[in-house]
Design a protein around this motif. Structure first.
Motif, mmCIF file in Angstrom:
data_model
loop_
_atom_site.group_PDB
_atom_site.id
_atom_site.type_symbol
_atom_site.label_atom_id
_atom_site.label_comp_id
_atom_site.label_asym_id
_atom_site.label_seq_id
_atom_site.Cartn_x
_atom_site.Cartn_y
_atom_site.Cartn_z
ATOM 1 N N PRO A 18 26.080 -45.875 71.905
ATOM 2 C CA PRO A 18 25.521 -46.972 71.125
ATOM 3 C C PRO A 18 25.457 -46.651 69.635
ATOM 4 O O PRO A 18 25.507 -45.487 69.226
ATOM 5 N N CYS A 19 25.356 -47.702 68.867
ATOM 6 C CA CYS A 19 25.113 -47.603 67.429
ATOM 7 C C CYS A 19 24.130 -48.724 67.099
ATOM 8 O O CYS A 19 24.543 -49.850 66.828
ATOM 9 N N VAL A 20 22.861 -48.399 67.227
ATOM 10 C CA VAL A 20 21.805 -49.375 66.968
ATOM 11 C C VAL A 20 20.815 -48.757 65.997
ATOM 12 O O VAL A 20 20.564 -47.552 66.049
ATOM 13 N N ASN A 21 20.265 -49.578 65.118
ATOM 14 C CA ASN A 21 19.270 -49.029 64.210
ATOM 15 C C ASN A 21 17.907 -48.973 64.905
ATOM 16 O O ASN A 21 17.739 -49.480 66.026
ATOM 17 N N ALA A 22 16.942 -48.343 64.260
ATOM 18 C CA ALA A 22 15.631 -48.126 64.871
ATOM 19 C C ALA A 22 14.911 -49.438 65.181
ATOM 20 O O ALA A 22 14.131 -49.497 66.134
ATOM 21 N N ALA A 23 15.182 -50.488 64.421
ATOM 22 C CA ALA A 23 14.544 -51.773 64.702
ATOM 23 C C ALA A 23 15.051 -52.341 66.025
ATOM 24 O O ALA A 23 14.268 -52.834 66.843
ATOM 25 N N TYR A 24 16.361 -52.275 66.249
ATOM 26 C CA TYR A 24 16.898 -52.700 67.548
ATOM 27 C C TYR A 24 16.408 -51.775 68.658
ATOM 28 O O TYR A 24 16.068 -52.212 69.760
ATOM 29 N N ALA A 25 16.399 -50.492 68.391
ATOM 30 C CA ALA A 25 15.996 -49.512 69.401
ATOM 31 C C ALA A 25 14.555 -49.720 69.851
ATOM 32 O O ALA A 25 14.196 -49.330 70.969
ATOM 33 N N ALA A 26 13.738 -50.345 69.011
ATOM 34 C CA ALA A 26 12.345 -50.607 69.373
ATOM 35 C C ALA A 26 12.229 -51.715 70.416
ATOM 36 O O ALA A 26 11.197 -51.830 71.086
ATOM 37 N N LEU A 49 28.917 -49.045 70.175
ATOM 38 C CA LEU A 49 28.417 -50.046 71.106
ATOM 39 C C LEU A 49 27.156 -50.652 70.506
ATOM 40 O O LEU A 49 26.148 -49.966 70.354
ATOM 41 N N THR A 50 27.236 -51.922 70.120
ATOM 42 C CA THR A 50 26.085 -52.601 69.519
ATOM 43 C C THR A 50 25.050 -52.967 70.580
ATOM 44 O O THR A 50 25.331 -52.949 71.782
ATOM 45 N N ALA A 51 23.871 -53.340 70.140
ATOM 46 C CA ALA A 51 22.819 -53.784 71.057
ATOM 47 C C ALA A 51 23.295 -54.989 71.856
ATOM 48 O O ALA A 51 23.004 -55.102 73.057
ATOM 49 N N ASN A 52 24.024 -55.897 71.231
ATOM 50 C CA ASN A 52 24.528 -57.081 71.925
ATOM 51 C C ASN A 52 25.485 -56.695 73.051
ATOM 52 O O ASN A 52 25.342 -57.145 74.193
ATOM 53 N N SER A 53 26.473 -55.866 72.742
ATOM 54 C CA SER A 53 27.431 -55.460 73.770
ATOM 55 C C SER A 53 26.766 -54.596 74.838
ATOM 56 O O SER A 53 27.081 -54.718 76.029
ATOM 57 N N LEU A 54 25.850 -53.735 74.432
ATOM 58 C CA LEU A 54 25.120 -52.891 75.369
ATOM 59 C C LEU A 54 24.387 -53.742 76.403
ATOM 60 O O LEU A 54 24.520 -53.537 77.616
ATOM 61 N N SER A 55 23.623 -54.707 75.932
ATOM 62 C CA SER A 55 22.837 -55.528 76.849
ATOM 63 C C SER A 55 23.719 -56.477 77.655
ATOM 64 O O SER A 55 23.455 -56.702 78.840
ATOM 65 N N SER A 56 24.757 -57.020 77.046
ATOM 66 C CA SER A 56 25.689 -57.871 77.800
ATOM 67 C C SER A 56 26.294 -57.093 78.955
ATOM 68 O O SER A 56 26.367 -57.579 80.087
ATOM 69 N N THR A 89 35.619 -56.097 70.507
ATOM 70 C CA THR A 89 34.905 -57.355 70.683
ATOM 71 C C THR A 89 35.436 -58.335 69.635
ATOM 72 O O THR A 89 36.026 -57.909 68.622
ATOM 73 N N PRO A 90 35.237 -59.633 69.835
ATOM 74 C CA PRO A 90 35.732 -60.585 68.830
ATOM 75 C C PRO A 90 35.213 -60.313 67.417
ATOM 76 O O PRO A 90 35.963 -60.398 66.450
ATOM 77 N N ALA A 91 33.933 -59.956 67.294
ATOM 78 C CA ALA A 91 33.389 -59.686 65.956
ATOM 79 C C ALA A 91 34.026 -58.439 65.348
ATOM 80 O O ALA A 91 34.348 -58.412 64.156
ATOM 81 N N ALA A 144 29.973 -52.615 64.621
ATOM 82 C CA ALA A 144 29.016 -51.750 63.935
ATOM 83 C C ALA A 144 29.838 -50.925 62.945
ATOM 84 O O ALA A 144 31.037 -50.703 63.172
ATOM 85 N N PRO A 145 29.245 -50.460 61.858
ATOM 86 C CA PRO A 145 30.021 -49.772 60.825
ATOM 87 C C PRO A 145 30.974 -48.673 61.302
ATOM 88 O O PRO A 145 32.082 -48.560 60.762
ATOM 89 N N PRO A 146 30.640 -47.859 62.320
ATOM 90 C CA PRO A 146 31.611 -46.831 62.721
ATOM 91 C C PRO A 146 32.952 -47.366 63.215
ATOM 92 O O PRO A 146 33.940 -46.630 63.227
ATOM 93 N N VAL A 147 33.020 -48.635 63.601
ATOM 94 C CA VAL A 147 34.303 -49.188 64.055
ATOM 95 C C VAL A 147 35.330 -49.182 62.916
ATOM 96 O O VAL A 147 36.539 -49.161 63.169
#
Length: 179
Positions: free
Chosen positions: A117-125, A82-89, A36-38, A11-14
């Motif tokens: 976390p660092c997720v936008n409102a669309a992911y947060a929904a 922490l992205t949505a992907n890493s959060l849920s994993s 994370t690898p990404a 996520a951009p803060p990284v």
């Protein structure tokens, strides 16, 4: 010296990891950086600098069986961003990458963990985001999400990421665990 594992996902803060490492070191932490690898791909050109700043290899993969650990024992782990992907994993204990594997077992080892976390409102929904935050909190992880932590922003907008809050909370978690 107290040791902080500083973990980040893509996520951009990284992109501010060099500054965050410096800030943590100024606070007296020996910092070990894991990505994370990404996130490692995003910071590919910065990895030698991160290793120089920390004095430790940047870890992105599990070590092979029998290899010695390259890092000292963690006194606290901060996983941010922490992205949505890493959060849920993590919440589902899907430990296919190194940093998620380490944080998934940390509470069971008695290591305090702070996540922002660092997720936008669309992911947060998506309902899984709230379920994942709740699952991590149930395991004793301090999740800085919502009031007093990271608040999702509209997709495409970037608001300041509260790194100081993450570092302050990691210090508080360490103090509380060592009372």
């Amino acid at each position: 010296m107290k040791t902080m594992y500083l973990f980040g996902s893509a996520a951009p803060p990284v992109l501010r990891f060099p500054e965050v490492i410096d800030s943590a070191r100024e606070r007296g932490w020996d910092v070990c950086a894991g990505l994370t690898p990404a996130a490692a791909d995003w910071l590919h050109d910065e990895l030698p600098d991160l290793e120089e700043r920390t004095g430790h290899p940047v870890r992105t993969r599990y070590k092979r069986p029998g290899e010695p650990d390259a890092w000292p024992h963690a006194d606290v782990i901060l996983f941010a961003p922490l992205t949505a992907n890493s959060l849920s994993s993590w919440a589902l204990c899907l430990t296919s990458n190194f940093v998620v594997g380490v944080v998934a077992e940390a509470p069971g080892k008695g290591i305090p963990v702070v996540a922002m976390p660092c997720v936008n409102a669309a992911y947060a929904a998506h309902p899984q985001v709230d379920r994942s935050v709740a699952a991590l909190r149930e395991t004793g992880v301090t999740v800085l999400y919502g009031e007093g932590g990271f608040t999702p922003n509209p997709p495409g907008e970037r608001h300041p990421y509260p790194w100081h809050t993450a570092l302050d909370t990691a210090e508080e978690a360490h103090r509380a665990a060592h009372r």
